[in-house]
Scaffold this motif. Sequence first.
Motif, mmCIF file in Angstrom:
data_model
loop_
_atom_site.group_PDB
_atom_site.id
_atom_site.type_symbol
_atom_site.label_atom_id
_atom_site.label_comp_id
_atom_site.label_asym_id
_atom_site.label_seq_id
_atom_site.Cartn_x
_atom_site.Cartn_y
_atom_site.Cartn_z
ATOM 1 N N CYS A 163 0.831 -1.199 0.000
ATOM 2 C CA CYS A 163 0.000 0.000 0.000
ATOM 3 C C CYS A 163 0.868 1.252 0.000
ATOM 4 O O CYS A 163 2.030 1.216 0.420
ATOM 5 N N ALA A 164 0.285 2.347 -0.451
ATOM 6 C CA ALA A 164 0.975 3.634 -0.412
ATOM 7 C C ALA A 164 -0.006 4.713 0.004
ATOM 8 O O ALA A 164 -1.184 4.669 -0.356
ATOM 9 N N LEU A 165 0.479 5.668 0.777
ATOM 10 C CA LEU A 165 -0.305 6.835 1.174
ATOM 11 C C LEU A 165 0.210 8.038 0.397
ATOM 12 O O LEU A 165 1.404 8.338 0.431
ATOM 13 N N VAL A 166 -0.689 8.738 -0.297
ATOM 14 C CA VAL A 166 -0.293 9.873 -1.136
ATOM 15 C C VAL A 166 -1.069 11.120 -0.730
ATOM 16 O O VAL A 166 -2.124 11.044 -0.105
ATOM 17 N N ALA A 167 -0.532 12.274 -1.140
ATOM 18 C CA ALA A 167 -1.154 13.549 -0.809
ATOM 19 C C ALA A 167 -1.995 14.097 -1.950
ATOM 20 O O ALA A 167 -2.721 15.074 -1.773
ATOM 21 N N LEU A 184 10.689 -3.076 -0.700
ATOM 22 C CA LEU A 184 9.665 -3.886 -0.051
ATOM 23 C C LEU A 184 9.358 -5.137 -0.864
ATOM 24 O O LEU A 184 9.213 -6.240 -0.315
ATOM 25 N N HIS A 185 9.283 -4.993 -2.175
ATOM 26 C CA HIS A 185 9.087 -6.158 -3.048
ATOM 27 C C HIS A 185 10.204 -7.180 -2.834
ATOM 28 O O HIS A 185 9.951 -8.382 -2.716
ATOM 29 N N ARG A 186 11.435 -6.698 -2.782
ATOM 30 C CA ARG A 186 12.571 -7.605 -2.632
ATOM 31 C C ARG A 186 12.555 -8.275 -1.262
ATOM 32 O O ARG A 186 12.850 -9.466 -1.143
ATOM 33 N N ALA A 233 5.495 1.624 -9.021
ATOM 34 C CA ALA A 233 6.543 1.064 -8.151
ATOM 35 C C ALA A 233 6.082 -0.200 -7.437
ATOM 36 O O ALA A 233 6.877 -0.826 -6.737
ATOM 37 N N GLY A 234 4.802 -0.555 -7.600
ATOM 38 C CA GLY A 234 4.348 -1.832 -7.048
ATOM 39 C C GLY A 234 3.217 -1.787 -6.056
ATOM 40 O O GLY A 234 2.740 -2.845 -5.617
ATOM 41 N N ALA A 235 2.744 -0.596 -5.676
ATOM 42 C CA ALA A 235 1.632 -0.524 -4.730
ATOM 43 C C ALA A 235 0.332 -0.922 -5.419
ATOM 44 O O ALA A 235 0.060 -0.498 -6.548
ATOM 45 N N THR A 236 -0.456 -1.746 -4.762
ATOM 46 C CA THR A 236 -1.731 -2.176 -5.340
ATOM 47 C C THR A 236 -2.934 -1.546 -4.636
ATOM 48 O O THR A 236 -4.060 -1.666 -5.117
ATOM 49 N N CYS A 258 8.893 5.510 -3.669
ATOM 50 C CA CYS A 258 9.005 4.523 -4.750
ATOM 51 C C CYS A 258 10.170 3.578 -4.499
ATOM 52 O O CYS A 258 10.070 2.361 -4.716
ATOM 53 N N ASP A 259 11.289 4.133 -4.033
ATOM 54 C CA ASP A 259 12.451 3.300 -3.703
ATOM 55 C C ASP A 259 12.108 2.330 -2.580
ATOM 56 O O ASP A 259 12.498 1.150 -2.620
#
Length: 266
Positions: A8-12, A243-245, A23-26, A237-238
């Motif tokens: 997950c990702a939190l964005v503004a 996190l994927h790895r 970058a892989g967030a679903t 993103c990095d």
Amino acid sequence: MSGSCELCALVASVEDAAPMRAAGATRIYLDVIDIEPTERLLDVVVREGLVPVLDEVCREPDHARLDAWVRSGLPVAVGNVSELSFACELGALAETRSCIPVHNTSTLQVIGELGARFAWLSPELSLTETCELASTCVLPVGVCVYGRPRLMTCEHCALQVAYDCDRDHARCPHRRGRHWLVNIDDRHLPVRTDERGRSRVYLDEPVDLVGHAHELAEVGVTRLLVDATTTSVPEACDALCRLHRALAGESVSSPNSTGLSETGVQ
């Protein structure tokens, strides 16, 4: 293992969702504290599958701004118990933010009984405490593994100490600048003030628990979050790539996690 744990990702902003997905967030969470809920934007949020993240403070005047984000049958992350109650009344799929403190299984059970479908755990918990709560399976839980935790919310603008204030917080020329509180340890804690004149104080460096992602997934944490609102989008993103790895079983360093994984953010 990554298949059993959602990234997950939190964005503004809505615009920041695309690079997070690339970058892989679903699952993308949208911080709506300073976003006006226009009909057009509400439609975009639904169409893009974004999850609104509501304020941790909700006074009577705030309802006009916050209530519109709560939709029946759709997920929403709430910041207090009154928002949780309102979301459940409307039939929304409520998640509790980490600012609703969950420090034991009894609290998890209570917020589940109140209607929460999911709980984000507090950064005050140590890694051991987090794993213990996740393994109980009382309620699905998630953890922010990268980002600056909020240390304090002040309902009065902290910038009033440094500048004259005309109470027109939304058009304040100083609010967009960079500000810090310097604590007794000479740590420069970032301060952000919203359009209602509420200031939030954050940790001066990101907490990085990415290297513990595989361990967290193993004990039952179902969502891992990268916060792109308190760090830059490239940093986030990095972190998602690392996190994927980490979930794939690779050894991934987390330089800022050692002490905090033992004690939590105090």
